[in-house]
Design an enzyme around this catalytic site. Structure first.
Site, PDB file in Angstrom:
ATOM      1  N   ASN A  17       0.838  -1.210   0.000  1.00 55.92           N
ATOM      2  CA  ASN A  17       0.000   0.000   0.000  1.00 55.92           C
ATOM      3  C   ASN A  17       0.868   1.255   0.000  1.00 55.92           C
ATOM      4  O   ASN A  17       0.538   2.238  -0.670  1.00 55.92           O
ATOM      5  CB  ASN A  17      -0.962  -0.008   1.194  1.00 55.92           C
ATOM      6  CG  ASN A  17      -2.189  -0.857   0.918  1.00 55.92           C
ATOM      7  OD1 ASN A  17      -3.071  -0.460   0.170  1.00 55.92           O
ATOM      8  ND2 ASN A  17      -2.222  -2.057   1.483  1.00 55.92           N
ATOM      9  N   LEU A  90       0.176  -2.783  12.101  1.00 55.84           N
ATOM     10  CA  LEU A  90      -0.506  -3.813  12.882  1.00 55.84           C
ATOM     11  C   LEU A  90      -0.503  -3.518  14.378  1.00 55.84           C
ATOM     12  O   LEU A  90      -0.142  -4.356  15.194  1.00 55.84           O
ATOM     13  CB  LEU A  90       0.131  -5.179  12.611  1.00 55.84           C
ATOM     14  CG  LEU A  90       0.069  -5.644  11.160  1.00 55.84           C
ATOM     15  CD1 LEU A  90       0.705  -7.013  11.003  1.00 55.84           C
ATOM     16  CD2 LEU A  90      -1.364  -5.657  10.654  1.00 55.84           C
ATOM     17  N   HIS A 109      -8.660  -0.799   5.472  1.00 55.88           N
ATOM     18  CA  HIS A 109      -9.060  -2.082   6.055  1.00 55.88           C
ATOM     19  C   HIS A 109      -9.546  -3.006   4.926  1.00 55.88           C
ATOM     20  O   HIS A 109     -10.348  -2.576   4.093  1.00 55.88           O
ATOM     21  CB  HIS A 109     -10.173  -1.884   7.090  1.00 55.88           C
ATOM     22  CG  HIS A 109     -10.570  -3.168   7.734  1.00 55.88           C
ATOM     23  ND1 HIS A 109      -9.818  -3.760   8.722  1.00 55.88           N
ATOM     24  CD2 HIS A 109     -11.615  -3.999   7.498  1.00 55.88           C
ATOM     25  CE1 HIS A 109     -10.376  -4.908   9.060  1.00 55.88           C
ATOM     26  NE2 HIS A 109     -11.469  -5.076   8.342  1.00 55.88           N
ATOM     27  N   GLU A 180      -7.699  -1.946  -2.530  1.00 57.14           N
ATOM     28  CA  GLU A 180      -6.850  -1.169  -1.612  1.00 57.14           C
ATOM     29  C   GLU A 180      -5.936  -0.186  -2.334  1.00 57.14           C
ATOM     30  O   GLU A 180      -5.869   0.998  -1.983  1.00 57.14           O
ATOM     31  CB  GLU A 180      -5.987  -2.103  -0.753  1.00 57.14           C
ATOM     32  CG  GLU A 180      -6.798  -2.995   0.150  1.00 57.14           C
ATOM     33  CD  GLU A 180      -5.935  -3.882   1.037  1.00 57.14           C
ATOM     34  OE1 GLU A 180      -4.878  -3.427   1.500  1.00 57.14           O
ATOM     35  OE2 GLU A 180      -6.317  -5.033   1.263  1.00 57.14           O
TER      36      GLU A 180
HETATM   37  C1  GRF Z   1      -3.355  -4.841   3.774  1.00 61.84           C
HETATM   38  O1  GRF Z   1      -4.195  -5.915   3.491  1.00 61.84           O
HETATM   39  C2  GRF Z   1      -4.101  -3.808   4.561  1.00 61.84           C
HETATM   40  O2  GRF Z   1      -5.423  -3.682   4.203  1.00 61.84           O
HETATM   41  C3  GRF Z   1      -3.985  -4.364   5.933  1.00 61.84           C
HETATM   42  O3  GRF Z   1      -2.684  -4.910   6.009  1.00 61.84           O
HETATM   43  C4  GRF Z   1      -2.235  -5.248   4.702  1.00 61.84           C
HETATM   44  C5  GRF Z   1      -0.955  -4.495   4.457  1.00 61.84           C
HETATM   45  O4  GRF Z   1      -0.247  -4.907   3.363  1.00 61.84           O
HETATM   46  N1  GRF Z   1      -4.336  -3.370   6.911  1.00 61.84           N
HETATM   47  P1  GRF Z   1       0.998  -4.065   2.832  1.00 61.84           P
HETATM   48  O5  GRF Z   1       2.036  -3.991   3.961  1.00 61.84           O
HETATM   49  O6  GRF Z   1       0.527  -2.698   2.419  1.00 61.84           O
HETATM   50  O7  GRF Z   1       1.536  -4.838   1.677  1.00 61.84           O
END
Ligand code: GRF
Length: 196
Positions: A17, A90, A109, A180
């Site tokens: 992301n 997290l 999310h 996302e």
């Molecule tokens: C994604 O699925 C996001 O929605 C969730 O954690 C994941 C993060 O993935 N909160 P990344 O680190 O952006 O690859």
């Protein structure tokens, strides 16, 4: 554009992301803000490499440094951050943190809130539960963060179809690709452009 909003992205893992946000700045989807700081609560997060590769200041603030939240708040103030983006961060933030940045924290999310959200719903678990329930449509949500986990005002949502034979991993990837990575940059631009 002058006077771009200063964005910090908080991460814990792979940072796809974060990469979508960096790419959206390059391609002109995000013009009202710029990522100036990436903070990870895990020093091995690949997201930190992505930040460095893009020339963005990157730091790890881990348990070793004491209270993570207060150290993060300090770093955000030092960099005059206008908007905090949680992109796979997290850790549930306390009210102490969220009240410091009202309507200034976004989260992505990986479900259509209010389904499969709240305490304990993160990562693959979200997709496992969606498959267990047998929903045919899932998706992603960008929302403001307040003291209630996944409880703040919704900014954008995008639906994604569940397909026969999906595993949690396959569904997770599709939700990222089709939802996302699209709605997070769009929401950042919307919030930055509307910010006073
Ligand atoms: C994604 O699925 C996001 O929605 C969730 O954690 C994941 C993060 O993935 N909160 P990344 O680190 O952006 O690859």
């Amino acid at each position: 554009m002058e006077n771009k909003k200063r964005i910090a992205v908080l991460v814990s893992g792979g940072g796809t992301n974060l990469q979508a946000i960096i790419d959206a700045e390059k391609s002109g989807i995000i013009t009202s803000g710029e990522v100036v700081l990436v903070i990870s609560n895990n020093e091995d997060a690949y997201a930190l490499e992505r930040a460095k590769n893009a020339g963005i200041k990157a730091m790890a603030i881990t348990k070793k440094d004491g209270d993570i939240e207060s150290r993060v708040i300090q770093a955000l103030h030092e960099e005059n951050i206008d908007l905090v983006v949680l992109a796979g961060f997290l850790t549930v933030l306390s009210e102490n943190f969220t009240k410091e940045f009202p309507k200034r924290i976004l989260n992505i999310h990986p479900s259509l809130i209010p389904s499969f959200c709240g305490k304990g719903f993160y990562g693959l678990k979200v997709h496992e539960e969606a498959l267990k329930k047998g929903v045919k449509v899932t998706g992603a949500t960008v929302h403001f963060v307040n003291e209630i986990p996944d409880g703040g005002e919704i900014i954008f949502q995008k639906a994604v179809y569940v397909e026969d034979g999906d595993t949690p991993e396959v569904l997770q990837r599709r939700v990222m690709e089709q939802a996302e990575w699209i709605i997070l940059p769009k929401a950042i631009e919307k919030v930055c452009s509307e910010m006073k």
